[in-house]
Design an enzyme around this catalytic site. Structure first.
Site, PDB file in Angstrom:
ATOM      1  N   HIS A 186      34.165  40.733  43.037  1.00  0.00           N
ATOM      2  CA  HIS A 186      34.602  39.361  42.771  1.00  0.00           C
ATOM      3  C   HIS A 186      36.091  39.210  43.093  1.00  0.00           C
ATOM      4  O   HIS A 186      36.497  38.254  43.778  1.00  0.00           O
ATOM      5  CB  HIS A 186      34.333  39.023  41.306  1.00  0.00           C
ATOM      6  CG  HIS A 186      34.777  37.652  40.906  1.00  0.00           C
ATOM      7  ND1 HIS A 186      33.954  36.554  40.994  1.00  0.00           N
ATOM      8  CD2 HIS A 186      35.954  37.190  40.417  1.00  0.00           C
ATOM      9  CE1 HIS A 186      34.609  35.491  40.584  1.00  0.00           C
ATOM     10  NE2 HIS A 186      35.832  35.845  40.227  1.00  0.00           N
ATOM     11  N   GLU A 187      36.893  40.146  42.617  1.00  0.00           N
ATOM     12  CA  GLU A 187      38.334  40.089  42.877  1.00  0.00           C
ATOM     13  C   GLU A 187      38.640  40.298  44.362  1.00  0.00           C
ATOM     14  O   GLU A 187      39.604  39.736  44.894  1.00  0.00           O
ATOM     15  CB  GLU A 187      39.057  41.145  42.039  1.00  0.00           C
ATOM     16  CG  GLU A 187      38.940  40.934  40.543  1.00  0.00           C
ATOM     17  CD  GLU A 187      39.474  39.580  40.088  1.00  0.00           C
ATOM     18  OE1 GLU A 187      40.480  39.114  40.656  1.00  0.00           O
ATOM     19  OE2 GLU A 187      38.866  38.987  39.182  1.00  0.00           O
TER      20      GLU A 187
ATOM     21  N   HIS B  31      38.632  36.975  46.097  1.00  0.00           N
ATOM     22  CA  HIS B  31      39.912  36.262  45.941  1.00  0.00           C
ATOM     23  C   HIS B  31      40.972  36.858  46.865  1.00  0.00           C
ATOM     24  O   HIS B  31      41.750  36.123  47.489  1.00  0.00           O
ATOM     25  CB  HIS B  31      40.394  36.354  44.494  1.00  0.00           C
ATOM     26  CG  HIS B  31      39.543  35.613  43.508  1.00  0.00           C
ATOM     27  ND1 HIS B  31      39.151  34.309  43.702  1.00  0.00           N
ATOM     28  CD2 HIS B  31      39.018  35.990  42.300  1.00  0.00           C
ATOM     29  CE1 HIS B  31      38.422  33.912  42.659  1.00  0.00           C
ATOM     30  NE2 HIS B  31      38.324  34.915  41.819  1.00  0.00           N
TER      31      HIS B  31
END
Length: 362
Positions: free
Chosen positions: A18-19, A22
């Protein structure tokens, strides 16, 4: 214990992925990333890179940390005002939107990739068809014919095997069907199929609609497998939304919710109860795909402290600026997200205590 450790690692990888979403979106958008870390806690390894950034003295610190429970992507100006031209707050609105949604997008893509790998050996996929009426239930004239292929049940498109039965079980007494019959699309409106209760001669109680489900199989090439992996991930999204709806309607309670402890324990049980190592690997990978998509959906909910909450404020500020040439002060938005984070932590604590209680049979 081995499967519990594997489950913890899987959970950590999903958060780190998920990170990573980003991080990649920020880099491609020209937004400065101060640090990208895999894992949390004490630093094991760290490196600085200064390659190709468009502003002077910029750097990104890449870290590997001790605890394999996720990671983080620290953007310049993410939590406070910054004069750096590469700060998140100075980026165009569409870049902010892409960066905020990229984490969820990466999780969804992870789910698709996992399912594509699991489906790679498949030669075909099962398809649900109508098997025929059950004698004694007076469903012979319901309009369905044996062999009808379900395309939609009660307004829900049948994407993968099991959808037809799932939505049939949740439907009311009258149901709309869309089926494929002899290669043609057929719509059946307001089919009356209430549940009927029966007790057989041996005293066994049944509650059925009076019809049976059959199955056939479609052969699958490479593109079919990719498409089926995509639709499986989309179906995971629907399952998450249905689960959220059940929470808000009261159909499920607190004891039915699970946090990280419950998820890890469930994955450990699934792995240990699988008959073979190959089955355990398949089952854990399937759950990992489901949780990856679940993480994507949950993070896009318009709640403070979540990516969806930040997207909400981004849209709200755009609307306020368009109407009044004013925006919500960043510090007040920060207060809202801080309060939301505190509320989420409290909820997580309650769910974790519930998970621990279930582990000990309380």
């Amino acid at each position: 214990m081995l499967y519990i450790i594997i489950a913890i690692l899987i959970f950590g990888v999903l958060v780190a992925t998920h990170e990573l979403g980003h991080f990649v979106a920020a880099k491609l958008s020209g937004v400065k990333v101060n640090e990208f870390s895999v894992g949390m806690g004490p630093v094991i390894w760290q490196s600085e890179k200064r390659k190709g950034e468009p502003w002077e003295a910029d750097k990104t610190v890449y870290s590997l940390r001790l605890l394999p429970i996720g990671g983080f992507c620290a953007l310049e100006g993410d939590d406070e005002d910054s004069d750096d031209p590469g700060a998140f707050g100075k980026a165009a609105w569409w870049k902010k939107l892409v960066i905020l949604c990229a984490g969820a997008g990466m999780n969804f893509l992870t789910g698709v990739v996992i399912m594509a790998i699991l489906y790679a050996p498949a030669t075909g996929f099962r398809v649900e068809v109508y098997g025929g009426p059950i004698e004694g239930y007076n469903t012979e004239n319901c309009g369905l014919l044996a062999g009808d292929r379900f395309l939609s049940v009660d307004g829900h498109r049948v994407l993968v095997y099991g959808n037809a039965r799932f939505y049939l079980d949740r439907a009311g007494e009258t149901i709309d069907f869309v089926v494929e019959r002899n290669g043609e699309r057929v719509e059946l409106k307001d089919v009356h199929l209430p549940y009927q209760e029966r007790t057989d001669a041996e005293g066994n109680f049944t509650r059925l609609r009076g019809l049976t489900m059959g199955a056939t199989a479609d052969p699958a090439n490479f593109l079919d497998k990719l498409a089926y992996a995509w639709w499986t991930a989309v179906d995971f999204v629907r399952v998450v939304w249905i689960s959220l709806g059940d929470i808000f309607t009261g159909a499920v309670g607190l004891r039915d919710l699970s946090g990280p402890v419950g998820i890890v324990n469930m994955m450990g049980e699934v792995g240990s109860q699988s008959p073979t190592l190959a089955d355990a690997a398949w089952d854990l990978a399937y759950l990992a795909a489901l949780f990856a998509v679940n993480l994507a959906v949950m993070n896009l909910l318009p709640l403070p402290a979540l990516d969806g909450g930040r997207v909400f404020f981004l849209a709200l500020n755009g609307l306020l600026y368009g109407l009044f040439r004013k925006k919500i002060d960043a510090k007040y938005e920060g207060y809202v997200h801080l309060a939301g984070l505190a509320a989420l932590m409290c909820l997580m604590l309650v769910v974790t205590l519930s998970d621990v209680g279930k582990l000990f049979g309380r």
